[in-house]
Design an enzyme around this catalytic site. Sequence first.
Site, PDB file in Angstrom:
ATOM      1  N   HIS A 196      21.453   3.754  22.014  1.00  0.00           N
ATOM      2  CA  HIS A 196      20.740   4.619  21.082  1.00  0.00           C
ATOM      3  C   HIS A 196      21.298   4.403  19.687  1.00  0.00           C
ATOM      4  O   HIS A 196      22.485   4.110  19.515  1.00  0.00           O
ATOM      5  CB  HIS A 196      20.867   6.076  21.520  1.00  0.00           C
ATOM      6  CG  HIS A 196      19.841   6.444  22.552  1.00  0.00           C
ATOM      7  ND1 HIS A 196      19.490   7.743  22.846  1.00  0.00           N
ATOM      8  CD2 HIS A 196      19.078   5.676  23.351  1.00  0.00           C
ATOM      9  CE1 HIS A 196      18.560   7.741  23.784  1.00  0.00           C
ATOM     10  NE2 HIS A 196      18.287   6.516  24.117  1.00  0.00           N
ATOM     11  N   HIS A 201      21.535   0.031  27.210  1.00  0.00           N
ATOM     12  CA  HIS A 201      20.485   0.899  26.676  1.00  0.00           C
ATOM     13  C   HIS A 201      21.129   1.700  25.557  1.00  0.00           C
ATOM     14  O   HIS A 201      21.650   2.794  25.791  1.00  0.00           O
ATOM     15  CB  HIS A 201      19.987   1.794  27.819  1.00  0.00           C
ATOM     16  CG  HIS A 201      18.827   2.670  27.471  1.00  0.00           C
ATOM     17  ND1 HIS A 201      17.597   2.551  28.060  1.00  0.00           N
ATOM     18  CD2 HIS A 201      18.710   3.704  26.596  1.00  0.00           C
ATOM     19  CE1 HIS A 201      16.769   3.466  27.573  1.00  0.00           C
ATOM     20  NE2 HIS A 201      17.423   4.177  26.693  1.00  0.00           N
ATOM     21  N   CYS A 259      16.371  11.853  19.340  1.00  0.00           N
ATOM     22  CA  CYS A 259      17.478  12.331  20.156  1.00  0.00           C
ATOM     23  C   CYS A 259      17.278  13.815  20.455  1.00  0.00           C
ATOM     24  O   CYS A 259      17.219  14.627  19.532  1.00  0.00           O
ATOM     25  CB  CYS A 259      18.796  12.121  19.418  1.00  0.00           C
ATOM     26  SG  CYS A 259      20.224  12.632  20.376  1.00  0.00           S
ATOM     27  N   ASN A 313      16.331   6.023  20.534  1.00  0.00           N
ATOM     28  CA  ASN A 313      16.262   4.631  20.983  1.00  0.00           C
ATOM     29  C   ASN A 313      16.327   3.637  19.826  1.00  0.00           C
ATOM     30  O   ASN A 313      15.849   3.921  18.728  1.00  0.00           O
ATOM     31  CB  ASN A 313      14.931   4.397  21.703  1.00  0.00           C
ATOM     32  CG  ASN A 313      14.893   5.017  23.081  1.00  0.00           C
ATOM     33  OD1 ASN A 313      15.775   4.789  23.899  1.00  0.00           O
ATOM     34  ND2 ASN A 313      13.876   5.817  23.346  1.00  0.00           N
ATOM     35  N   ARG A 361       7.454   5.188  27.945  1.00  0.00           N
ATOM     36  CA  ARG A 361       7.951   6.299  28.762  1.00  0.00           C
ATOM     37  C   ARG A 361       9.067   7.051  28.048  1.00  0.00           C
ATOM     38  O   ARG A 361       8.882   8.168  27.592  1.00  0.00           O
ATOM     39  CB  ARG A 361       8.426   5.758  30.130  1.00  0.00           C
ATOM     40  CG  ARG A 361       8.493   6.804  31.243  1.00  0.00           C
ATOM     41  CD  ARG A 361       9.619   7.782  31.143  1.00  0.00           C
ATOM     42  NE  ARG A 361      10.925   7.163  31.019  1.00  0.00           N
ATOM     43  CZ  ARG A 361      12.066   7.812  30.747  1.00  0.00           C
ATOM     44  NH1 ARG A 361      12.058   9.126  30.568  1.00  0.00           N
ATOM     45  NH2 ARG A 361      13.191   7.160  30.652  1.00  0.00           N
ATOM     46  N   ASP A 362      10.228   6.445  27.923  1.00  0.00           N
ATOM     47  CA  ASP A 362      11.371   7.083  27.273  1.00  0.00           C
ATOM     48  C   ASP A 362      11.005   7.475  25.847  1.00  0.00           C
ATOM     49  O   ASP A 362      11.308   8.574  25.376  1.00  0.00           O
ATOM     50  CB  ASP A 362      12.552   6.094  27.278  1.00  0.00           C
ATOM     51  CG  ASP A 362      13.872   6.700  26.820  1.00  0.00           C
ATOM     52  OD1 ASP A 362      14.902   6.040  26.975  1.00  0.00           O
ATOM     53  OD2 ASP A 362      13.867   7.832  26.310  1.00  0.00           O
TER      54      ASP A 362
END
Lengths: 295, 325
Positions: free
Chosen positions: B235, B233, B266, B275, B41-42
């Site tokens: 990055h 979470h 990003c 990520n 998803r992300d």
Amino acid sequence: GWVKIVEVGPRDGLQNEKTLVPTEVKIHLIDMLSEAGLPVIEATSFVSPEWVPQMADQVEVMKGINRRPGVSYPVLTPNLKGFQAAVKAGAAEVAIFGAASELFSKKNINCSVDESLQRFEEVTKAAKEAGVRVRGYVSCVLGCPYEGQVSPDKVAQVAKRLYSMGCYEISLGDTIGVGTPGGMAELLEAVSREVPVDALAVHCHDTYGQALANILIALQMGISVVDSSVAGLGGCPYAQGASGNVATEDVVYMLHGLGIQTGVDLPKLMDAGAFICRSLNRKTSSKVAQATCKL
Amino acid sequence: SGEVRVNVVEWGSGFLMSVQDGASAGKTLPERVKIVEVGPRDGLQNEKTVVPSEVKIHLIDMLSEAGLSVIEATSFVSPKWVPQMADQVEVMMGIHRRPGVSYPVLTPNLKGFLAAVNAGAAEVAIFGAASELFSKKNINCSVDESLQRFEVVTKAAKEAGVPVRGYVSCVLGCPYEGKVSPDKVAQVAKRLYSMGCYEISLGDTIGVGTPGGMTEMLQAVSREVPVNALAVHCHDTYGQALANILIALQMGISVVDSSVAGLGGCPYAQGASGNVATEDVVYMLHGLGIQTGVDLPKLMDAGAFICRSLNKKTSSKVAQATCKL
């Protein structure tokens, strides 16, 4: 809150890049790194050009760089002959490379660890007489491409030998980047029983993305000297296409974010990284540089 | 004895924890970490190339096979805003659900929630932000307004017996506001937890955070939300993710979000990474002796598959190091 960064890009980095750069480029890179505030910049190597052609211009580089006061420009010296050539060319600090793995030593410099240490004792003896500082490196501290696992006690023994023979600092290298923070902690515990922690440095490779985490845990354990390479120059000779040295920009970003001083001007450092990447016609391996590149 | 004394050493604007008495730093870490895989998803939402539904479904199935216990499957945000996730229903219907594995989906509002449940979702996620400007630019309303909207979702979810995971964006910095106050993050996290989210994932959306800031933020948030209900979470835009995750683990966090192959660049720094790669996180965790349930070779197969489909190189260093020559 101070960490000394030992910049190895011009030697370790360039030696492990596919593309060769002209002497002027090397000199300009070193000058830009001096300008960026790095206190130690590994300039070149006095290993025979027969083995390391990339460093054949060793004398020219030493003579060509603009030495900034207070900055050290160590060079590699594999033996007494190399040491003498280095001093003749103006070197005021040298570096010797041992390994924690017998197989690696055999494959890399064609002799056992013990034999290499005996060879180095000649260098440290001569260096002491000449008033030249010697930095010791230990390779494969968290794993070896040939032997696999490496015992922390073996690393401690080699580090102790180098320290006893006169090295002012021992840089512990995770040569293939396989180490993780638990292994790093275990290693440093073993080594710091034999060598004072303020005489230790970590030289982490980012081949598996673990470098900054390993450096962080080393800092937590009292280490305050970190080796790195501008733009992450120098791939891994043991895993084609993989990365090697950790990028100085990324290390500095983390240290400054932690409130730790380094003396480094990050924008100027990034300029040096951009310059050498243009010269090598390659993309930077530094994430900080990638994040802030002009769109 | 297993007892480890911990000193907090203040260094400038951040601080480190130094482990004393010779104990291995590993002793302060959790035995098990749950990985929340956000690649499908992300990750895919933030990739330039759009992949067909079959590819998404196959990716999710491979990730299930790799032992991941939570895999963010799709998003029920309107396809008008997120066309990459327009096949949300197809994906939910097409995936092979492995027993014991959760497949949460994003739901921005009640409408999205109802559509999600209708399509078979058994867990949903809601996204708040710690920055007013970010909230305004991202979802066109204030943080408070978004939380009110979410309360409608959590209420309905409670009635339907559907767990809800809350996310907070910009916890260590905002592309518009710059610095973000840890207390603001703590307030938003607290609101999400109070309204019924079982877990709050704290997102360093632009990857600017460093371990000192992470520590500071987690201290503030864990005063409001129990640490075992928190996740990070991170990055990797500035290469800081694994160091930030490590310090989070040292502070008791045992849930980490990541994305296979480091999918999802990003949106705020063109060409930069986003990520953190699941392979690299798993490598570190396993190296630390922490269990994850993940089969790393199978995970790398999933990463190789999706990179082929996207025609892009992996962002995972572990994958790069072990690729066939």
